[in-house]
Enzyme design. Structure first.
Site, mmCIF file in Angstrom:
data_model
loop_
_atom_site.group_PDB
_atom_site.id
_atom_site.type_symbol
_atom_site.label_atom_id
_atom_site.label_comp_id
_atom_site.label_asym_id
_atom_site.label_seq_id
_atom_site.Cartn_x
_atom_site.Cartn_y
_atom_site.Cartn_z
ATOM 1 N N ASP A 46 34.741 2.868 107.526
ATOM 2 C CA ASP A 46 34.248 1.808 108.414
ATOM 3 C C ASP A 46 33.477 2.403 109.592
ATOM 4 O OD1 ASP A 46 36.416 2.816 109.767
ATOM 5 O OD2 ASP A 46 37.431 0.896 110.067
ATOM 6 N N SER A 47 33.373 3.755 109.628
ATOM 7 C CA SER A 47 32.448 4.403 110.571
ATOM 8 C C SER A 47 31.021 3.934 110.326
ATOM 9 C CB SER A 47 32.537 5.929 110.427
ATOM 10 O OG SER A 47 32.419 6.298 109.073
ATOM 11 N N ASP A 80 37.590 2.365 103.038
ATOM 12 C CA ASP A 80 38.343 1.962 104.232
ATOM 13 C C ASP A 80 38.598 0.471 104.174
ATOM 14 O OD1 ASP A 80 39.275 3.628 106.230
ATOM 15 O OD2 ASP A 80 37.290 3.937 107.097
ATOM 16 N N LYS A 88 42.092 3.085 102.151
ATOM 17 C CA LYS A 88 42.658 3.744 103.334
ATOM 18 C C LYS A 88 42.960 2.711 104.409
ATOM 19 C CE LYS A 88 40.093 6.551 106.148
ATOM 20 N NZ LYS A 88 40.190 5.898 107.466
ATOM 21 N N GLU A 132 44.732 2.180 108.395
ATOM 22 C CA GLU A 132 45.135 2.840 109.641
ATOM 23 C C GLU A 132 46.437 2.261 110.161
ATOM 24 O OE1 GLU A 132 42.021 2.521 112.552
ATOM 25 O OE2 GLU A 132 40.526 3.425 111.243
ATOM 26 N N GLU A 177 43.799 12.198 112.338
ATOM 27 C CA GLU A 177 42.591 12.297 113.178
ATOM 28 C C GLU A 177 42.970 12.646 114.617
ATOM 29 O OE1 GLU A 177 39.800 9.110 112.671
ATOM 30 O OE2 GLU A 177 38.595 9.737 114.392
HETATM 31 O O1 KIV Z 1 35.652 5.598 108.955
HETATM 32 C C1 KIV Z 1 35.642 6.828 108.795
HETATM 33 O O2 KIV Z 1 34.615 7.448 108.588
HETATM 34 C C2 KIV Z 1 36.925 7.528 108.858
HETATM 35 C C3 KIV Z 1 36.901 9.024 108.884
HETATM 36 C C4 KIV Z 1 36.355 9.532 110.138
HETATM 37 C C5 KIV Z 1 38.224 9.618 108.573
HETATM 38 O O3 KIV Z 1 37.944 6.913 108.904
#
Ligand code: KIV
Length: 269
Positions: free
Chosen positions: A45-46, A88, A116, A118, A185
């Site tokens: 989600d970056s 994500d 993934k 969080e 992280e």
């Molecule tokens: O969203 C993302 O790119 C991430 C990584 C930085 C681990 O969660």
């Protein structure tokens, strides 16, 4: 390399072999990631920051992750090497086990092989619910960007003994609930080392020191196109590399495998 699965990564951990992970959001970069032999590809989600120009990952939606996952999966169709594809789950798309499985299913049907999430203790029921049903889950602890406002900003987590103990206990609980991978992280090197040595599942670090089983970077950061403040753990692998983007990805991969990255300057004490 051919097709990477979660069991490939588990074997690597058992044999003390490092592996790497990078984010990608489109077909062209996905092809280069596959050619570089990087083993895992995260549609993170970056993308909210690096593609959409947002300040945080909070505005990213499940439809947007699904769209980018489909682009990446199409890019990999004709590739010999197939990295493990992780999606994500975006902000507030996994608040209950029922909502989590519905949204995780959507991402798996878009091409993901693992999702993934969080968070720690509050997530355990959902992690168990998904893994019991055969859906691969990756946890994410330490600096969790979706809750950056609650954390008081982008800063190192687990710096006090009490915080470190809490993160350690959450990592163990996530593994017990069925998570098969864990991202750590921005945590102190000593904490990441202790977690990596304790857990049986592979641990991927970002700003977590050199002892994790793997390292992940946002692809734009490792190509030197970080917008805004450059995080301490970021290294530009493109500048000075004569083989372009593919060469930069290969350099990152090699630097992790040989232990040249991360150096002390990329880590937190
Ligand atoms: O969203 C993302 O790119 C991430 C990584 C930085 C681990 O969660």
């Amino acid at each position: 390399m051919s097709k990477i699965t979660i069991t490939t990564l588990e074997s690597k951990k058992k044999n003390a072999e490092k592996f790497t992970c990078v984010t990608a959001y489109d077909a062209s970069f996905a092809k280069l990631v596959a050619q570089s032999e990087i083993e895992t590809l995260l549609v993170g989600d970056s993308l909210g920051n690096v593609i959409q120009g947002e300040q945080t990952t909070v505005p990213v939606t499940i439809e947007e992750i699904s769209y980018h996952m489909s682009c990446v999966a199409r890019g990999l169709r004709d590739q010999t090497n197939q990295p493990l594809l992780i999606a994500d789950m975006p902000y507030m798309s996994y608040t209950t086990p029922e909502q989590t499985i519905e949204n995780a299913t959507y991402l798996m049907q878009s091409g993901a092989q693992m999702v993934k999430l969080e968070g720690g203790d509050w997530l355990l029921d959902s992690v168990y619910y998904l893994s019991e049903r055969g859906l691969n889950v990756c946890g994410h602890l330490g600096l969790t960007p979706q809750t950056v406002d609650a954390l008081g900003g982008f800063k190192v987590q687990g710096a006090t003994d009490a915080q470190a103990e809490e993160i350690f206990n959450q990592a163990v609980a996530l593994e017990e609930a069925g998570a098969r991978l864990l991202v750590l992280e921005c945590v102190p090197t000593t904490l990441a080392k202790r977690i990596t040595e304790t857990l049986l599942i592979p641990v991927i670090g970002i700003g977590a020191g050199p002892y994790t089983d793997s390292q992940v970077l946002v692809i734009y950061d490792m190509l030197g196109i970080t917008t805004g403040k450059k995080p301490r753990f970021v290294k530009d692998f493109l500048t000075g590399n004569n083989s372009g983007v593919l060469g930069a990805l290969q350099s990152f991969h090699q630097a992790v495998l040989t232990g040249e990255y991360p150096q002390k300057e990329h880590c937190f004490e």
